[in-house]
Structure formats: structure tokens, C-alpha cells
Motif scaffolding. Structure first.
Motif, PDB file in Angstrom:
ATOM      1  N   TYR A  80      -6.460 -10.232   2.908  1.00  0.00           N
ATOM      2  CA  TYR A  80      -6.067 -10.738   4.222  1.00  0.00           C
ATOM      3  C   TYR A  80      -5.155 -11.961   4.142  1.00  0.00           C
ATOM      4  O   TYR A  80      -4.686 -12.459   5.162  1.00  0.00           O
ATOM      5  N   SER A  82      -2.198 -12.089   3.020  1.00  0.00           N
ATOM      6  CA  SER A  82      -0.824 -11.702   3.338  1.00  0.00           C
ATOM      7  C   SER A  82      -0.882 -10.557   4.345  1.00  0.00           C
ATOM      8  O   SER A  82      -1.403  -9.489   4.041  1.00  0.00           O
ATOM      9  N   ILE A  83      -0.361 -10.816   5.530  1.00  0.00           N
ATOM     10  CA  ILE A  83      -0.398  -9.820   6.592  1.00  0.00           C
ATOM     11  C   ILE A  83       1.005  -9.583   7.136  1.00  0.00           C
ATOM     12  O   ILE A  83       1.782 -10.537   7.291  1.00  0.00           O
ATOM     13  N   ASP A  84       1.324  -8.331   7.384  1.00  0.00           N
ATOM     14  CA  ASP A  84       2.559  -7.992   8.070  1.00  0.00           C
ATOM     15  C   ASP A  84       2.208  -8.063   9.552  1.00  0.00           C
ATOM     16  O   ASP A  84       1.791  -7.078  10.157  1.00  0.00           O
ATOM     17  N   GLY A  85       2.327  -9.243  10.106  1.00  0.00           N
ATOM     18  CA  GLY A  85       1.885  -9.555  11.466  1.00  0.00           C
ATOM     19  C   GLY A  85       1.372 -10.982  11.481  1.00  0.00           C
ATOM     20  O   GLY A  85       1.842 -11.813  10.698  1.00  0.00           O
ATOM     21  N   ASP A 134     -10.611  -4.209   8.770  1.00  0.00           N
ATOM     22  CA  ASP A 134      -9.439  -3.354   8.631  1.00  0.00           C
ATOM     23  C   ASP A 134      -9.893  -1.906   8.574  1.00  0.00           C
ATOM     24  O   ASP A 134     -11.055  -1.614   8.289  1.00  0.00           O
ATOM     25  N   CYS A 154      -3.764  -7.017  14.604  1.00  0.00           N
ATOM     26  CA  CYS A 154      -2.897  -8.145  14.268  1.00  0.00           C
ATOM     27  C   CYS A 154      -1.759  -7.770  13.326  1.00  0.00           C
ATOM     28  O   CYS A 154      -0.882  -8.586  13.070  1.00  0.00           O
ATOM     29  N   GLY A 155      -1.777  -6.574  12.797  1.00  0.00           N
ATOM     30  CA  GLY A 155      -0.732  -6.149  11.879  1.00  0.00           C
ATOM     31  C   GLY A 155      -1.294  -5.259  10.801  1.00  0.00           C
ATOM     32  O   GLY A 155      -2.289  -4.554  11.011  1.00  0.00           O
ATOM     33  N   LYS A 156      -0.671  -5.316   9.626  1.00  0.00           N
ATOM     34  CA  LYS A 156      -1.079  -4.479   8.495  1.00  0.00           C
ATOM     35  C   LYS A 156      -1.305  -5.346   7.269  1.00  0.00           C
ATOM     36  O   LYS A 156      -0.615  -6.344   7.065  1.00  0.00           O
ATOM     37  N   ILE A 157      -2.275  -4.918   6.464  1.00  0.00           N
ATOM     38  CA  ILE A 157      -2.531  -5.572   5.184  1.00  0.00           C
ATOM     39  C   ILE A 157      -2.494  -4.495   4.108  1.00  0.00           C
ATOM     40  O   ILE A 157      -2.577  -3.307   4.406  1.00  0.00           O
ATOM     41  N   ASN A 158      -2.359  -4.920   2.880  1.00  0.00           N
ATOM     42  CA  ASN A 158      -2.350  -3.991   1.749  1.00  0.00           C
ATOM     43  C   ASN A 158      -3.351  -4.451   0.703  1.00  0.00           C
ATOM     44  O   ASN A 158      -3.378  -5.634   0.342  1.00  0.00           O
ATOM     45  N   GLU A 166      -2.536   0.618   2.338  1.00  0.00           N
ATOM     46  CA  GLU A 166      -2.248  -0.079   3.600  1.00  0.00           C
ATOM     47  C   GLU A 166      -3.331   0.204   4.644  1.00  0.00           C
ATOM     48  O   GLU A 166      -3.807   1.324   4.779  1.00  0.00           O
TER      49      GLU A 166
END
Length: 174
Positions: A80, A82-85, A134, A154-158, A166
Motif C-alpha cells: 500500500y 505505492s498507489i496509482d491513485g 484490496d 482509491c486506486g490500484k496497488i500492485n 494488481e
């Protein structure tokens, strides 16, 4: 006649076989519904054993035995960071819910919702301002629970593990 009230408690090593059965049933159900969130490589039996040993594993127990299982951790989740969002409470203390599964004969009876409610109480008790979780974009059951409970996407995580990949990231203000 007395009615058994479900109990929310820490999972014990003695619960591991029953919990593993619930996880295996949940994997099969997800696959049948078209979700590839949990496959052969995740979660493993050793994952459950580690959850229990770490003190983060919880169950809802009713008269039939374990009805629901999940992890509630009041510590940061590496994936969590690093989030794309954007998280709603970036930089604040949060709790995480992972590996929520309900026994096949208990599904549709509110156990997942009850588990989230109890996880929220634990999170508040740990001084957390929010709860994060997630799920895969194709896990309709979990997406529905998040929507009912008021979680915000809130977005995407990997995840670093290729078998997890993802995920959509959600947060609920407490």
C-alpha cells in the motif's frame, strides 16, 4: 431453547484445518464465478498458519464451528506504500483486512459484513483513522461488501508476487 450468538475471536492453531477448508472452498467459488483473485499459489496453508502464529487471524464462530475467517492487522501493508491513485488518509495510521472468507454453508447470512464491523472496532481500538483493503477487479462478492460498508475505491496497488498482481485499493474512514 437458547440461540447461539456468533463469537468474534482470534483464530487458534486448532482452527487451522477448518479455516483451510473454508479458504479452499472460497478459492473454488471464486474460480467458478470467474474471479482469479485466489489461485493455486495464494493463499497457501502456510499463509494461514503464519496469520494465526502472528496473532492477526480472526474468526467468527457459530454453533456449526468457524463461519468466517480473515486477517486484521493494525500495521502498514508494504504493497500500500505505492498507489496509482490516492489514499483518503495518506500518512495516517490505518488497519488492513486481508483474506476474508466465509464458509460455503454460511454465505449470504451477513458473516462477512459482521466481520468487517468487528474489524472496524479493532482498528479503532488500535488508534487507526481508517481501514484499507484490496481485491481483484473481478471479485464481485468483495466489491459488493465494500460498497455496502462505504469503502471508497482509491486506486490500484500492485503486489510484488506475480500470483497476486494488481488489485483495486479501498479505504473506509473510521
Amino acid at each position: 431453547m437458547s440461540i447461539s450468538v456468533p463469537t468474534f475471536r482470534r483464530a487458534l492453531p486448532a482452527d487451522a484445518d477448518e479455516v483451510w477448508g473454508i479458504i479452499c472452498d472460497a478459492k473454488a467459488d471464486m474460480l467458478a464465478r470467474g474471479s482469479i483473485q485466489w489461485g493455486d499459489n495464494y493463499p497457501l496453508r502456510s499463509t494461514i498458519d503464519d496469520d494465526v502464529a502472528g496473532g492477526n487471524a480472526w474468526v467468527i464462530e457459530c454453533s456449526r464451528g468457524v463461519a468466517a475467517y480473515g486477517v486484521v492487522q493494525c500495521e502498514d501493508e508494504q504493497a500500500y506504500s505505492s498507489i496509482d491513485g490516492a489514499w483518503l488518509t495518506a500518512g495516517s495510521r490505518y488497519a488492513v483486512v486481508h483474506r476474508l472468507a466465509v464458509a460455503s454453508d454460511c454465505r449470504g447470512q451477513g458473516y462477512a459484513s459482521s466481520f468487517i464491523d468487528r474489524a472496524m472496532q479493532l482498528a479503532r481500538g488500535c488508534g487507526c483513522l481508517s481501514m484499507r483493503a484490496d481485491t481483484a477487479a473481478d471479485n464481485q462478492a468483495m466489491l459488493a461488501i465494500f460498497a455496502r460498508k462505504g469503502f471508497v475505491c482509491c486506486g490500484k496497488i500492485n503486489y510484488a508476487e506475480a500470483s497476486r498482481g494488481e488489485r483495486l485499493a479501498f479505504e473506509l474512514m473510521l
